[in-house]
Write an enzyme that holds these catalytic residues in place. Structure first.
Site, PDB file in Angstrom:
ATOM      1  N   HIS A 109      44.212  34.835  37.617  1.00 61.86           N
ATOM      2  CA  HIS A 109      45.606  34.555  37.958  1.00 61.86           C
ATOM      3  C   HIS A 109      46.388  34.258  36.673  1.00 61.86           C
ATOM      4  O   HIS A 109      46.319  33.136  36.154  1.00 61.86           O
ATOM      5  CB  HIS A 109      45.701  33.357  38.901  1.00 61.86           C
ATOM      6  CG  HIS A 109      45.179  33.601  40.280  1.00 61.86           C
ATOM      7  ND1 HIS A 109      45.874  34.333  41.227  1.00 61.86           N
ATOM      8  CD2 HIS A 109      44.022  33.210  40.880  1.00 61.86           C
ATOM      9  CE1 HIS A 109      45.178  34.378  42.345  1.00 61.86           C
ATOM     10  NE2 HIS A 109      44.053  33.715  42.164  1.00 61.86           N
ATOM     11  N   HIS A 119      40.994  41.254  40.758  1.00 61.80           N
ATOM     12  CA  HIS A 119      39.740  40.861  41.411  1.00 61.80           C
ATOM     13  C   HIS A 119      38.702  41.934  41.133  1.00 61.80           C
ATOM     14  O   HIS A 119      39.019  43.133  41.066  1.00 61.80           O
ATOM     15  CB  HIS A 119      39.937  40.731  42.924  1.00 61.80           C
ATOM     16  CG  HIS A 119      38.674  40.956  43.704  1.00 61.80           C
ATOM     17  ND1 HIS A 119      38.364  42.188  44.251  1.00 61.80           N
ATOM     18  CD2 HIS A 119      37.633  40.132  43.994  1.00 61.80           C
ATOM     19  CE1 HIS A 119      37.195  42.107  44.865  1.00 61.80           C
ATOM     20  NE2 HIS A 119      36.732  40.883  44.727  1.00 61.80           N
ATOM     21  N   ASN A 121      34.210  42.394  41.962  1.00 60.64           N
ATOM     22  CA  ASN A 121      32.881  41.836  42.171  1.00 60.64           C
ATOM     23  C   ASN A 121      31.855  42.952  42.267  1.00 60.64           C
ATOM     24  O   ASN A 121      32.167  44.070  42.687  1.00 60.64           O
ATOM     25  CB  ASN A 121      32.821  40.905  43.396  1.00 60.64           C
ATOM     26  CG  ASN A 121      32.745  41.656  44.693  1.00 60.64           C
ATOM     27  OD1 ASN A 121      31.673  42.084  45.126  1.00 60.64           O
ATOM     28  ND2 ASN A 121      33.888  41.840  45.341  1.00 60.64           N
ATOM     29  N   VAL A 122      30.659  42.639  41.817  1.00 56.84           N
ATOM     30  CA  VAL A 122      29.514  43.536  41.958  1.00 56.84           C
ATOM     31  C   VAL A 122      28.380  42.682  42.510  1.00 56.84           C
ATOM     32  O   VAL A 122      28.206  41.529  42.118  1.00 56.84           O
ATOM     33  CB  VAL A 122      29.122  44.184  40.620  1.00 56.84           C
ATOM     34  CG1 VAL A 122      30.104  45.278  40.243  1.00 56.84           C
ATOM     35  CG2 VAL A 122      29.055  43.157  39.483  1.00 56.84           C
ATOM     36  N   HIS A 154      44.417  53.469  38.329  1.00 59.01           N
ATOM     37  CA  HIS A 154      43.631  54.272  39.265  1.00 59.01           C
ATOM     38  C   HIS A 154      42.952  55.445  38.567  1.00 59.01           C
ATOM     39  O   HIS A 154      41.826  55.815  38.934  1.00 59.01           O
ATOM     40  CB  HIS A 154      44.515  54.763  40.412  1.00 59.01           C
ATOM     41  CG  HIS A 154      44.610  53.776  41.535  1.00 59.01           C
ATOM     42  ND1 HIS A 154      43.746  53.789  42.606  1.00 59.01           N
ATOM     43  CD2 HIS A 154      45.460  52.736  41.739  1.00 59.01           C
ATOM     44  CE1 HIS A 154      44.054  52.795  43.435  1.00 59.01           C
ATOM     45  NE2 HIS A 154      45.095  52.144  42.926  1.00 59.01           N
ATOM     46  N   HIS A 184      48.163  40.936  59.681  1.00 61.15           N
ATOM     47  CA  HIS A 184      49.231  40.110  60.228  1.00 61.15           C
ATOM     48  C   HIS A 184      50.540  40.295  59.465  1.00 61.15           C
ATOM     49  O   HIS A 184      51.604  39.924  59.956  1.00 61.15           O
ATOM     50  CB  HIS A 184      48.817  38.636  60.229  1.00 61.15           C
ATOM     51  CG  HIS A 184      48.416  38.114  58.889  1.00 61.15           C
ATOM     52  ND1 HIS A 184      47.192  38.404  58.319  1.00 61.15           N
ATOM     53  CD2 HIS A 184      49.064  37.314  58.004  1.00 61.15           C
ATOM     54  CE1 HIS A 184      47.108  37.799  57.143  1.00 61.15           C
ATOM     55  NE2 HIS A 184      48.233  37.134  56.924  1.00 61.15           N
ATOM     56  N   GLY A 270      26.082  28.315  53.113  1.00 58.84           N
ATOM     57  CA  GLY A 270      25.975  27.019  52.455  1.00 58.84           C
ATOM     58  C   GLY A 270      26.177  27.057  50.964  1.00 58.84           C
ATOM     59  O   GLY A 270      25.617  26.236  50.232  1.00 58.84           O
ATOM     60  N   ARG A 272      28.311  26.872  47.286  1.00 56.01           N
ATOM     61  CA  ARG A 272      29.078  25.786  46.688  1.00 56.01           C
ATOM     62  C   ARG A 272      30.566  26.033  46.908  1.00 56.01           C
ATOM     63  O   ARG A 272      31.124  27.028  46.443  1.00 56.01           O
ATOM     64  CB  ARG A 272      28.770  25.692  45.197  1.00 56.01           C
ATOM     65  CG  ARG A 272      29.353  24.462  44.522  1.00 56.01           C
ATOM     66  CD  ARG A 272      28.781  24.312  43.125  1.00 56.01           C
ATOM     67  NE  ARG A 272      29.253  23.089  42.498  1.00 56.01           N
ATOM     68  CZ  ARG A 272      30.401  23.009  41.832  1.00 56.01           C
ATOM     69  NH1 ARG A 272      31.179  24.064  41.711  1.00 56.01           N
ATOM     70  NH2 ARG A 272      30.762  21.874  41.272  1.00 56.01           N
TER      71      ARG A 272
END
Length: 319
Positions: A109, A119, A121-122, A154, A184, A270, A272
């Protein structure tokens, strides 16, 4: 050095050791990406918080706050194992509640509304029945969409996908359009990117090929996003633009709390909480019927927030 090259980290050849190989690369990738982001920021440094998972394994959460460019950024590594609840396994389509999961999750950010949120992620999963798969993706959430930069972003992703499988970019770009969407609001979170999940080893491709693709996704994120930070961070902005950033950050928070699968997986197994919610912005706002003036930069950005934009070939006149 090409971070994704086999010279830097050889692809696995022995299946029983594959889990360890992937986990080791994830750790090294976290180190590399933090270095790239710190260099792009020019001032901020990541602080590490190591943690243990209650059923096995753990992770390293790294957060940068108050940087020259990055107001809040996280690069989190985890490698955890155990047995999830029956309800969680059903929700996440896990064929067996026993699991191992390792990955790196990233959200940045910037303080300036002229620099985009990002963002990436792998991740790699193994289920108790022996099934294994990869997932991941990257996307960009500009506060103000700059068409040329969006197309460049892209194109970088498409070129990487093409090197591995010509079908990957169109397939995973459409998946991102569908996934990074707020039903929404009837708007996409940003300009998208690629998203993929459950690329099962032995069905989608062999383990080495999938792992190579995931490494390339990580590298192209680090390269392209750091370049966008350098290009945009120094631009001046107004109070109106800063307020629009806070509104758009609110949309980002809505997605991560209500829709994001990674958030749900972490909370249901569960994980963190501080690390899971690292992705949330440091500040955001919600206004009742926030006014968007006709023909304003805010309206122009809002019009781009839709599925199906062809960022590679569509001309501006056709959009």
């Amino acid at each position: 050095m090409d971070f994704t090259s086999s010279a830097f980290f050889p692809a696995p050849t022995v299946q029983p050791r594959f889990r360890n190989t992937v986990e080791q690369w994830m750790r090294q990738f976290q180190d590399w990406l933090c270095q790239q982001l710190e260099a792009a920021d020019g001032m901020g440094m990541f602080r590490e918080d190591a943690w243990m998972h209650h059923s096995g394994g753990g992770g390293r959460s790294r957060v940068l706050t108050g940087g020259r460019i990055i107001e809040k950024g996280g690069v989190n590594f985890s490698a955890v194992e155990g047995q999830m609840s029956e309800a969680a396994a059903r929700t996440l389509l896990m064929p067996d509640p026993n699991y191992f999961a390792t990955g790196v999750s990233v959200v940045q950010h910037p303080g300036s509304p002229m620099a985009p949120i990002s963002h990436m992620n792998v991740r790699y999963f193994e289920a108790g029945n022996g099934e294994a798969w990869f997932g991941g993706g990257l996307d960009l959430t500009p506060i103000y969409v700059e068409e040329a930069q969006a197309r460049w972003f892209h194109r970088q992703i498409a070129e990487v996908c093409e090197q591995h499988n010509p079908a990957y970019y169109p397939r995973f770009k459409q998946w991102a359009d569908e996934y990074f969407f707020l039903p929404h609001r009837q708007e996409t979170r940003g300009i998208g990117g690629i998203f993929f999940d459950r690329l099962i080893v032995g069905q989608e491709a062999d383990a080495d090929s999938l792992f190579s693709f995931v490494r390339s996704v990580g590298e192209v994120y680090g390269r392209t996003y750091c370049e966008l930070l350098r290009q945009n961070a120094g631009q001046p902005y107004t109070e109106r633009q800063k307020q629009w950033q806070l509104v758009r950050r609110g949309r980002y928070a809505e997605f991560n709390l209500a829709i994001d699968r990674g958030t749900k997986f972490g909370l249901e197994t569960g994980g963190r909480t501080e690390s899971i919610l690292m992705s949330l912005p440091p500040q955001c706002e919600w206004h009742y019927n926030f006014p968007i003036e006709p023909d304003s930069p805010e309206e122009a950005t809002q019009q781009w927030l839709r599925k199906g934009v062809d960022w590679l070939t569509t001309s501006p006149a056709a959009v």
